[in-house]
Scaffold this motif. Sequence first.
Motif, PDB file in Angstrom:
ATOM      1  N   LYS A 182      -8.418   1.701  -6.643  1.00 19.75           N
ATOM      2  CA  LYS A 182      -8.533   3.146  -7.267  1.00 19.75           C
ATOM      3  C   LYS A 182      -7.657   3.400  -8.523  1.00 19.75           C
ATOM      4  CE  LYS A 182      -7.840   7.759  -5.439  1.00 19.75           C
ATOM      5  NZ  LYS A 182      -7.522   8.670  -4.253  1.00 19.75           N
ATOM      6  N   THR A 183      -6.267   2.760  -8.374  1.00 20.05           N
ATOM      7  CA  THR A 183      -5.374   2.865  -9.420  1.00 20.05           C
ATOM      8  C   THR A 183      -6.004   2.485 -10.844  1.00 20.05           C
ATOM      9  OG1 THR A 183      -3.477   3.157  -8.125  1.00 20.05           O
ATOM     10  CG2 THR A 183      -3.158   2.631 -10.244  1.00 20.05           C
TER      11      THR A 183
ATOM     12  N   THR B   8       0.857   4.333  -2.865  1.00 23.98           N
ATOM     13  CA  THR B   8       0.642   5.555  -2.607  1.00 23.98           C
ATOM     14  C   THR B   8       1.678   6.510  -2.880  1.00 23.98           C
ATOM     15  OG1 THR B   8      -0.661   4.931  -0.569  1.00 23.98           O
ATOM     16  CG2 THR B   8       0.208   6.965  -0.497  1.00 23.98           C
TER      17      THR B   8
ATOM     18  N   ALA C  31       0.846  -1.306  -0.008  1.00 26.29           N
ATOM     19  CA  ALA C  31       0.015   0.175   0.087  1.00 26.29           C
ATOM     20  C   ALA C  31       0.723   1.225   0.016  1.00 26.29           C
ATOM     21  CB  ALA C  31      -1.034   0.052   1.245  1.00 26.29           C
TER      22      ALA C  31
ATOM     23  N   ARG D 251      -7.746  -1.598  -1.631  1.00 32.07           N
ATOM     24  CA  ARG D 251      -8.435  -0.388  -1.982  1.00 32.07           C
ATOM     25  C   ARG D 251      -7.505   0.464  -2.893  1.00 32.07           C
ATOM     26  NH1 ARG D 251      -8.839   0.838   2.931  1.00 32.07           N
ATOM     27  NH2 ARG D 251     -10.684  -0.165   3.060  1.00 32.07           N
ATOM     28  N   LEU D 252      -6.362   0.693  -2.689  1.00 31.44           N
ATOM     29  CA  LEU D 252      -5.518   1.728  -3.247  1.00 31.44           C
ATOM     30  C   LEU D 252      -5.282   1.047  -4.771  1.00 31.44           C
ATOM     31  CD1 LEU D 252      -2.750   2.861  -0.422  1.00 31.44           C
ATOM     32  CD2 LEU D 252      -4.621   4.171  -1.638  1.00 31.44           C
TER      33      LEU D 252
ATOM     34  N   THR E 114      -6.464  -2.090   3.041  1.00 31.20           N
ATOM     35  CA  THR E 114      -5.974  -0.905   2.450  1.00 31.20           C
ATOM     36  C   THR E 114      -5.067  -1.137   0.931  1.00 31.20           C
ATOM     37  OG1 THR E 114      -5.278  -0.091   4.709  1.00 31.20           O
ATOM     38  CG2 THR E 114      -4.123   1.071   2.722  1.00 31.20           C
TER      39      THR E 114
END
Length: 315
Positions: free
Chosen positions: A218-219, A9, A5, A214-215, A211
């Motif tokens: 999103k990407t 990020t 994660a 989820r990331l 987490t």
Amino acid sequence: MDLFAQRITMRISSGHASRRMRALTARFMLVLACVIPIKPSFGADTEAALRDTYQSLAPQLANNPFHRPLHLDSTEAPDALKGDIYAVVDYPFATVNGALNDPAKGPENWCDVLILHLNIKYCHATTTGNGSGGSTLNVNLGKKVEEKLSSTFRVTFDYRMDVARADYFRVDLSADKGPMSTKDYHIVLEAVAIDSTHTFIHLTYSYGYGTAGRLAMKTYLATIGSDKVGFSKSADSGGYIGGVRGLVERNTMRYYLAIDAYLASLSLPAGQRLDARLNRWFDATEAYPRQLHEVEKDDYIQMKHHEYQRQQTAQ
């Protein structure tokens, strides 16, 4: 936040994701696209409850954009996705029950169902060695093209007959965890007879994520998945929904069509069943090209022949 994660990020914030990171994200999204998780309520538990659902959905089953007796729902939570399909299939309850809820052959038959999905690259059923007589399905998830198993993700599902009665059954394929914070995978099927030649089924496909998931999601949805849509209409735009609900709707439909194609092949001689399943599944997906078209038919059939042969032995 775990290491994966953090890496996503950092790449997002820097504005220039590396080729390797984009590849990792794309591979991870195949997991989210193919498998299933959370632990919501999965079934009616009784023949009467499922029959009540059938009666309440009668208008939607009779009149819908799918051009078949089918109703689709999807839900999104902060850490989970869930898709539900309710449908009438043109097979006797005994056929559906015998194929997909049999303690001896059910797990192997489910592998023949799952391999029809584009992203399922391998599925092999084994009997657990704990004396319980249970079975597991070793499932590999990958790209929509041929690839080595070493390049795919392995998720191990437990096959469990939750309810088995003369008039109703529910079977659950579940995995506690998958790669990169995915968890609580479930494919759940329940069924009840309508008459001597038709069965009402309820298919649930769900999964949870942390987490990292989820990331990654999103990407994916901001890049290669940005133009993909589901089947439900958006209340805001009037068009089809996109995002994670579109993702779960597409794959719930793919699994439903795989079940239907598998059941339709059972009336044929054994040597003709694989090609019948492959052709029926692909042609059915092409009825919804905006949502489900990914590859050409010849490429799909050739790839699946190779994958089907590979899954006949433990890998």
